[in-house]
Design a protein around this motif. Structure first.
Motif, PDB file in Angstrom:
ATOM      1  N   LEU A   1     -13.032  10.264  17.079  1.00 17.27           N
ATOM      2  CA  LEU A   1     -11.653  10.636  17.405  1.00 17.27           C
ATOM      3  C   LEU A   1     -11.187   9.935  18.679  1.00 17.27           C
ATOM      4  O   LEU A   1     -10.033   9.511  18.779  1.00 17.27           O
ATOM      5  CB  LEU A   1     -11.533  12.154  17.556  1.00 17.27           C
ATOM      6  N   TYR A   2     -12.069   9.810  19.644  1.00  8.88           N
ATOM      7  CA  TYR A   2     -11.713   9.127  20.889  1.00  8.88           C
ATOM      8  C   TYR A   2     -11.252   7.688  20.615  1.00  8.88           C
ATOM      9  O   TYR A   2     -10.334   7.182  21.256  1.00  8.88           O
ATOM     10  CB  TYR A   2     -12.897   9.110  21.857  1.00  8.88           C
ATOM     11  N   ASN A   3     -11.870   7.071  19.629  1.00  8.62           N
ATOM     12  CA  ASN A   3     -11.537   5.687  19.296  1.00  8.62           C
ATOM     13  C   ASN A   3     -10.384   5.573  18.301  1.00  8.62           C
ATOM     14  O   ASN A   3     -10.191   4.532  17.682  1.00  8.62           O
ATOM     15  CB  ASN A   3     -12.776   4.964  18.765  1.00  8.62           C
ATOM     16  N   GLY A   4      -9.609   6.661  18.153  1.00  8.77           N
ATOM     17  CA  GLY A   4      -8.386   6.595  17.352  1.00  8.77           C
ATOM     18  C   GLY A   4      -8.479   7.169  15.968  1.00  8.77           C
ATOM     19  O   GLY A   4      -7.516   7.096  15.196  1.00  8.77           O
ATOM     20  N   GLY A   5      -9.638   7.752  15.603  1.00  9.26           N
ATOM     21  CA  GLY A   5      -9.773   8.364  14.283  1.00  9.26           C
ATOM     22  C   GLY A   5      -8.775   9.484  14.092  1.00  9.26           C
ATOM     23  O   GLY A   5      -8.419  10.180  15.048  1.00  9.26           O
ATOM     24  N   ASP A   6      -8.279   9.643  12.850  1.00  7.03           N
ATOM     25  CA  ASP A   6      -7.258  10.645  12.513  1.00  7.03           C
ATOM     26  C   ASP A   6      -5.991  10.479  13.349  1.00  7.03           C
ATOM     27  O   ASP A   6      -5.255  11.437  13.596  1.00  7.03           O
ATOM     28  CB  ASP A   6      -7.813  12.072  12.671  1.00  7.03           C
ATOM     29  N   ARG A   7      -5.777   9.263  13.815  1.00  6.69           N
ATOM     30  CA  ARG A   7      -4.579   8.902  14.606  1.00  6.69           C
ATOM     31  C   ARG A   7      -4.464   9.704  15.906  1.00  6.69           C
ATOM     32  O   ARG A   7      -3.360   9.962  16.384  1.00  6.69           O
ATOM     33  CB  ARG A   7      -3.316   9.064  13.758  1.00  6.69           C
ATOM     34  N   MET A   8      -5.597  10.078  16.472  1.00  3.84           N
ATOM     35  CA  MET A   8      -5.581  10.811  17.743  1.00  3.84           C
ATOM     36  C   MET A   8      -5.661   9.824  18.918  1.00  3.84           C
ATOM     37  O   MET A   8      -6.553   9.912  19.771  1.00  3.84           O
ATOM     38  CB  MET A   8      -6.730  11.816  17.790  1.00  3.84           C
ATOM     39  N   SER A   9      -4.729   8.908  18.962  1.00  5.38           N
ATOM     40  CA  SER A   9      -4.740   7.864  19.990  1.00  5.38           C
ATOM     41  C   SER A   9      -4.544   8.424  21.399  1.00  5.38           C
ATOM     42  O   SER A   9      -4.911   7.780  22.386  1.00  5.38           O
ATOM     43  CB  SER A   9      -3.647   6.828  19.694  1.00  5.38           C
ATOM     44  N   PHE A  10      -3.993   9.624  21.503  1.00  7.40           N
ATOM     45  CA  PHE A  10      -3.744  10.244  22.816  1.00  7.40           C
ATOM     46  C   PHE A  10      -5.048  10.578  23.538  1.00  7.40           C
ATOM     47  O   PHE A  10      -5.037  10.842  24.744  1.00  7.40           O
ATOM     48  CB  PHE A  10      -2.910  11.525  22.655  1.00  7.40           C
ATOM     49  N   LEU A  11      -6.177  10.574  22.814  1.00  5.98           N
ATOM     50  CA  LEU A  11      -7.453  10.918  23.437  1.00  5.98           C
ATOM     51  C   LEU A  11      -8.029   9.779  24.272  1.00  5.98           C
ATOM     52  O   LEU A  11      -8.945   9.995  25.060  1.00  5.98           O
ATOM     53  CB  LEU A  11      -8.481  11.317  22.369  1.00  5.98           C
ATOM     54  N   LYS A  12      -7.500   8.594  24.087  1.00  9.70           N
ATOM     55  CA  LYS A  12      -8.015   7.439  24.821  1.00  9.70           C
ATOM     56  C   LYS A  12      -7.774   7.626  26.307  1.00  9.70           C
ATOM     57  O   LYS A  12      -6.644   7.730  26.768  1.00  9.70           O
ATOM     58  CB  LYS A  12      -7.339   6.155  24.338  1.00  9.70           C
ATOM     59  N   SER A  13      -8.854   7.705  27.069  1.00 10.19           N
ATOM     60  CA  SER A  13      -8.747   7.997  28.497  1.00 10.19           C
ATOM     61  C   SER A  13      -8.336   6.763  29.293  1.00 10.19           C
ATOM     62  O   SER A  13      -8.799   5.660  29.039  1.00 10.19           O
ATOM     63  CB  SER A  13     -10.078   8.530  29.028  1.00 10.19           C
ATOM     64  N   LYS A  14      -7.455   6.992  30.261  1.00  8.47           N
ATOM     65  CA  LYS A  14      -7.080   5.918  31.178  1.00  8.47           C
ATOM     66  C   LYS A  14      -7.945   5.986  32.434  1.00  8.47           C
ATOM     67  O   LYS A  14      -7.861   5.138  33.304  1.00  8.47           O
ATOM     68  CB  LYS A  14      -5.598   6.029  31.523  1.00  8.47           C
ATOM     69  N   ASP A  15      -8.753   7.034  32.509  1.00  6.94           N
ATOM     70  CA  ASP A  15      -9.633   7.210  33.663  1.00  6.94           C
ATOM     71  C   ASP A  15     -11.092   7.195  33.202  1.00  6.94           C
ATOM     72  O   ASP A  15     -11.540   6.242  32.623  1.00  6.94           O
ATOM     73  CB  ASP A  15      -9.290   8.514  34.401  1.00  6.94           C
ATOM     74  N   SER A  16     -11.782   8.299  33.425  1.00  6.59           N
ATOM     75  CA  SER A  16     -13.218   8.346  33.122  1.00  6.59           C
ATOM     76  C   SER A  16     -13.489   8.817  31.697  1.00  6.59           C
ATOM     77  O   SER A  16     -12.754   9.617  31.135  1.00  6.59           O
ATOM     78  CB  SER A  16     -13.917   9.290  34.104  1.00  6.59           C
ATOM     79  N   LEU A  17     -14.573   8.296  31.137  1.00  9.25           N
ATOM     80  CA  LEU A  17     -15.084   8.753  29.850  1.00  9.25           C
ATOM     81  C   LEU A  17     -16.568   9.050  30.036  1.00  9.25           C
ATOM     82  O   LEU A  17     -17.306   8.265  30.606  1.00  9.25           O
ATOM     83  CB  LEU A  17     -14.904   7.693  28.771  1.00  9.25           C
TER      84      LEU A  17
ATOM     85  N   VAL B   1     -12.013  21.837  23.584  1.00 11.25           N
ATOM     86  CA  VAL B   1     -12.686  21.050  22.548  1.00 11.25           C
ATOM     87  C   VAL B   1     -11.687  20.755  21.444  1.00 11.25           C
ATOM     88  O   VAL B   1     -10.894  21.621  21.051  1.00 11.25           O
ATOM     89  CB  VAL B   1     -13.888  21.823  21.955  1.00 11.25           C
ATOM     90  N   LEU B   2     -11.716  19.536  20.924  1.00 12.97           N
ATOM     91  CA  LEU B   2     -10.877  19.163  19.787  1.00 12.97           C
ATOM     92  C   LEU B   2     -11.709  18.330  18.813  1.00 12.97           C
ATOM     93  O   LEU B   2     -12.247  17.289  19.177  1.00 12.97           O
ATOM     94  CB  LEU B   2      -9.658  18.356  20.234  1.00 12.97           C
ATOM     95  N   LEU B   3     -11.817  18.813  17.584  1.00 12.95           N
ATOM     96  CA  LEU B   3     -12.465  18.070  16.508  1.00 12.95           C
ATOM     97  C   LEU B   3     -11.443  17.865  15.388  1.00 12.95           C
ATOM     98  O   LEU B   3     -10.273  18.200  15.550  1.00 12.95           O
ATOM     99  CB  LEU B   3     -13.691  18.838  15.996  1.00 12.95           C
ATOM    100  N   ASN B   4     -11.873  17.336  14.266  1.00 11.14           N
ATOM    101  CA  ASN B   4     -10.917  17.122  13.170  1.00 11.14           C
ATOM    102  C   ASN B   4     -11.339  17.856  11.910  1.00 11.14           C
ATOM    103  O   ASN B   4     -12.524  17.965  11.589  1.00 11.14           O
ATOM    104  CB  ASN B   4     -10.721  15.630  12.883  1.00 11.14           C
ATOM    105  N   HIS B   5     -10.352  18.358  11.231  1.00 15.44           N
ATOM    106  CA  HIS B   5     -10.551  19.135  10.002  1.00 15.44           C
ATOM    107  C   HIS B   5     -11.324  18.335   8.960  1.00 15.44           C
ATOM    108  O   HIS B   5     -12.223  18.859   8.287  1.00 15.44           O
ATOM    109  CB  HIS B   5      -9.166  19.537   9.459  1.00 15.44           C
ATOM    110  N   GLY B   6     -11.001  17.049   8.843  1.00 13.43           N
ATOM    111  CA  GLY B   6     -11.662  16.208   7.846  1.00 13.43           C
ATOM    112  C   GLY B   6     -13.118  15.935   8.137  1.00 13.43           C
ATOM    113  O   GLY B   6     -13.867  15.504   7.253  1.00 13.43           O
ATOM    114  N   GLY B   7     -13.537  16.167   9.386  1.00 17.46           N
ATOM    115  CA  GLY B   7     -14.924  15.928   9.753  1.00 17.46           C
ATOM    116  C   GLY B   7     -15.880  16.976   9.228  1.00 17.46           C
ATOM    117  O   GLY B   7     -17.095  16.792   9.261  1.00 17.46           O
TER     118      GLY B   7
END
Length: 253
Positions: A202-218, A108-114
């Protein structure tokens, strides 16, 4: 023929004489302040009161008890409140995910600012969940391959912020480089695909976590984080999260 021409000229003359040009010469405005001096409409207030009382009663009903006050500023790389949120998200959503896919969430990964509020010592209510998570963010599970997991670790190491995590342990050297990283207590297999639970924000790029964008299934679990916190509070009796070693930095010898 002459008569027709006469009437045509007469019509043109009439319309030409009626045509006028209009232009704005001045605009005036007045500021109307909304403050305590405005008298309440007793009729409207009486109509709303039963609904307001019902909402407040629901929000203020005790769900659990916090043994201490928890804030996102209490720790360095992990906090008790952040650990609680990440652990609660895993506990409440993994059964849902497994029932739909036959798979388990790996981390699980969330963001501190949330985290938008403290949890005060004493009774925990639904209002507590609304204060901690006032947004309508929902849980999604994204599939990350080895390279994306490396980006995730690099992000955590470089930011050095107490982003809530669960299922993942990250140990940094004194200089900030990664000493060790484990997923569910095992060495990371960078040839494997991992299932990561996070928020749609976050999946949609919040907090600059662009690496979460899946190239496969979501997988969108259609489960608001605020609602799962309420469900978690209802499930437990007492809240006593702790700061642990899930994300730490070693000191110089």
């Amino acid at each position: 023929m002459k008569t027709k021409i006469f009437f045509l000229c007469l019509i043109v003359l009439i319309f030409s004489s009626c045509k006028q040009d209009y232009s704005i010469s001045k605009i005036e405005g007045k500021r109307l302040e909304i403050n305590d001096s405005i008298k309440a409409d007793n009729t409207v207030d009486a109509f709303i009161k039963p609904y307001r009382d019902k909402v407040n009663k629901d929000l203020d009903s005790t769900l659990a008890f916090a043994v201490d006050t928890y804030s996102k500023t209490d720790g360095e790389l992990n906090t008790a409140i952040g650990n609680f949120m990440a652990d609660a998200l895993y506990e409440m959503t993994n059964p849902v995910f497994k029932s739909r896919t036959g798979k388990d969430i790996d981390l699980v990964l969330l963001n501190h600012g949330g985290i938008r509020s403290i949890i005060s010592k004493g009774n925990i209510t639904s209002r507590t969940a609304y204060e901690v998570m006032p947004f309508d963010n929902t849980v999604v599970v994204t599939t990350l391959k080895g390279e994306q997991i490396k980006e995730l670790l690099t992000y955590l190491a470089s930011r050095k912020r107490a982003h809530p995590i669960a299922g993942l342990q990250v140990i940094l050297n004194a200089d900030g480089s990664i000493n060790r990283a484990l997923i569910k207590g095992s060495e990371i297999d960078y040839n494997k695909t991992y299932y990561v639970a996070t928020s749609d924000y976050l999946y949609n790029g919040g907090d600059r976590m662009s690496f979460l964008k899946s190239k496969d299934s979501l997988y969108d679990l259609d489960y608001k984080i605020r609602n799962l916190l309420i469900d978690y509070f209802k499930k437990i009796d007492t809240l006593r999260p702790t700061i642990d070693d899930r994300f730490i930095q070693l000191k110089d010898k």
